[in-house]
Design an enzyme around this catalytic site. Structure first.
Site, short mmCIF file in Angstrom:
data_model
loop_
_atom_site.label_atom_id
_atom_site.label_comp_id
_atom_site.label_asym_id
_atom_site.label_seq_id
_atom_site.Cartn_x
_atom_site.Cartn_y
_atom_site.Cartn_z
N ASP A 156 0.84 -1.19 0.00
CA ASP A 156 0.00 0.00 0.00
C ASP A 156 0.88 1.24 0.00
O ASP A 156 2.05 1.20 0.38
CB ASP A 156 -0.90 0.00 1.24
CG ASP A 156 -1.83 1.21 1.28
OD1 ASP A 156 -2.55 1.42 0.28
OD2 ASP A 156 -1.82 1.95 2.26
N SER A 157 0.30 2.35 -0.42
CA SER A 157 1.03 3.62 -0.41
C SER A 157 1.35 4.08 1.02
O SER A 157 2.26 4.85 1.23
CB SER A 157 0.21 4.69 -1.10
OG SER A 157 -1.03 4.84 -0.44
N CYS B 194 -4.18 -0.71 -2.54
CA CYS B 194 -4.32 0.74 -2.69
C CYS B 194 -4.92 0.95 -4.07
O CYS B 194 -4.40 0.43 -5.07
CB CYS B 194 -2.95 1.38 -2.59
SG CYS B 194 -2.85 3.09 -3.13
N GLU C 171 -6.85 9.89 7.81
CA GLU C 171 -5.59 9.75 8.54
C GLU C 171 -5.60 10.59 9.81
O GLU C 171 -4.98 10.23 10.81
CB GLU C 171 -4.41 10.17 7.66
CG GLU C 171 -4.26 9.28 6.46
CD GLU C 171 -2.83 8.83 6.22
OE1 GLU C 171 -1.91 9.54 6.62
OE2 GLU C 171 -2.66 7.75 5.61
N CYS D 221 -11.06 3.78 -2.49
CA CYS D 221 -9.82 4.15 -1.80
C CYS D 221 -9.87 3.41 -0.47
O CYS D 221 -10.89 3.48 0.23
CB CYS D 221 -9.74 5.66 -1.57
SG CYS D 221 -8.34 6.16 -0.53
N HIS E 299 -8.68 4.00 2.26
CA HIS E 299 -8.82 4.84 3.45
C HIS E 299 -10.29 5.10 3.81
O HIS E 299 -10.60 5.43 4.94
CB HIS E 299 -8.20 6.23 3.21
CG HIS E 299 -6.72 6.29 3.42
ND1 HIS E 299 -5.83 5.91 2.46
CD2 HIS E 299 -5.97 6.69 4.49
CE1 HIS E 299 -4.60 6.09 2.92
NE2 HIS E 299 -4.66 6.56 4.13
#
Lengths: 267, 267
Positions: A16-17, A79, A156, A187, A189
């Site tokens: 993942d990034s 990702c 985040e 995404c 996230h």
């Protein structure tokens, strides 16, 4: 590369990034608790969402090389941005099968009734990868794609039950026509923002690309690569390119369990 | 390294984690229009604000090496995070003087009446660099430091006259005691958010670390390095490590003039 029965004991490599892909690891560990996992998060260069195709592809290849040292039976690009721009190159270069998170998400979206929405980073949306993958399966699909650049920062930051986060989600989601009742969280996230998203747009079916990718991994293991034997819970190694501040706290939120030791690697 | 009169004709090298440092270039070009500038923005690895000391220091050294190829008479680290974590290492390694944006900001803050606030990234605030620099000048200074991780994303997204941006600014600024009337914008992205900041906290004196750094550059050139001769406007070369999407648009907003050609470099 070794094949045969011993191969099933090898870990799954997850790239993942940053740490958003830990939502995919969480789903993998729930679905396939016996599997060993090596996770590589490129936290030194996160986020990928505004970078160019060439840079993301190069980073994905570098990450694949690091994961390759652990001789994985399968690699997962956890990702969406890296899947959109780096999957083909990594599949061509890697010594094992590689899957991304877009095809599983597109598979579910293509089967949905009515128009579908795609939320993602700027780079993911601009790649057109979801549209392509959905239209291969359903050429007449009506698709509304929307870049939501600020959502990664909010995920985040962890403002999860917060009127400002609600306002941002509302701002973005109002740009997707109301007749769209199925939206892909394009995404990894975004699932952590589900309370705000659900409040903003009740009655929506949310397709979690990470969760769907974990199911795709199960299918692949069942089909050819094999499950790890024994009943012990598989170990999880976490490799990061930068051990920044607040990492344990934010990582644990995505993973759903405490982050044990983290190893630093240079990329 | 050449010295003497010819040296004054050499460019000023400016390094930033991305394009926020273009606000410093803007100030330099207003103050010193004849100077040539080579700007290096590490757009492939931006932002630096949540990264660790070791990673930021390494990135600063790599950037200094690239800028060094242009034989600058002076290097400016136009990023608070990179100044906080990479200035000492780059000063030790570079073939020319190097200044950061923190000392000039701290100089002005130390001279302020009453307590001062510092807004910055998490990495800048955690470094304690502003506190150290202010207390060297004014040991009894009362300082309130505040990490504002989401502001960089908002500045880059360009939601500049927006109630959500106002709400974020209010959320952060309310954490700085109201008796603080002088606040350092300890991130070169923040000046672009000035309308929201000023609306949120009227009557505040805002110290722009980038603007103050540009004045420090003028002092250094006057003192020893010399100004470029002739009346022609100096050229501006922009080197970036990634030419992502929306770069021309966002970069022009920070620079205050259109971005001419951009050169890609690999880092």
């Amino acid at each position: 590369m070794s094949r045969g029965p011993g191969r099933a004991e090898q870990p799954i490599g997850v790239f993942d990034s940053g740490i958003g892909g830990l939502t995919v690891v969480r789903a993998l560990r729930r679905l396939l608790p016996g599997e060993r996992i090596v996770y590589l998060g490129d936290t030194a260069r996160v986020p990928y969402g505004n970078k160019s195709h060439a840079t993301i592809e190069r980073y994905a290849l570098q990450a694949g090389q690091i994961l390759g040292r652990h001789d994985p039976k399968l690699m997962v690009i956890a990702c969406n941005t890296a899947s959109a721009h780096g999957l083909a190159a990594l599949q061509a270069a890697a010594p094992c099968p590689v899957i991304g998170v877009i095809e599983p998400g597109a598979e579910a979206a293509a089967a949905a009734k009515g128009p579908v929405g795609i939320m993602g980073t700027l780079a993911t949306v601009q790649s057109g990868a979801y549209e392509d993958a959905i239209r291969r399966r359903n050429p007449g699909a009506l698709i509304h794609s929307l870049a939501c650049p600020l959502l990664v920062s909010f995920a985040e930051e962890g403002w999860l039950d917060d009127p400002i986060t609600d306002a941002i989600c509302r701002r973005y989601l109002n740009q997707i026509p109301f007749e769209v009742r199925t939206i892909v969280l394009g995404c990894t996230h975004y699932p952590i923002l589900m309370p705000s998203l659900a409040r903003t747009r009740p009655g929506t079916t949310w397709l979690d690309s990470g969760e769907l990718a974990a199911q795709a991994v199960e299918d692949i293991l069942r089909g050819s690569l094999g499950f790890r034997t024994g009943s012990a819970r598989g170990d999880l190694r976490i490799l990061l390119t930068d051990a920044g501040t607040r990492l344990q706290e934010i990582g644990a939120r995505f993973l759903g369990e405490p982050l044990e030791t983290v190893e630093l690697v240079e990329l």
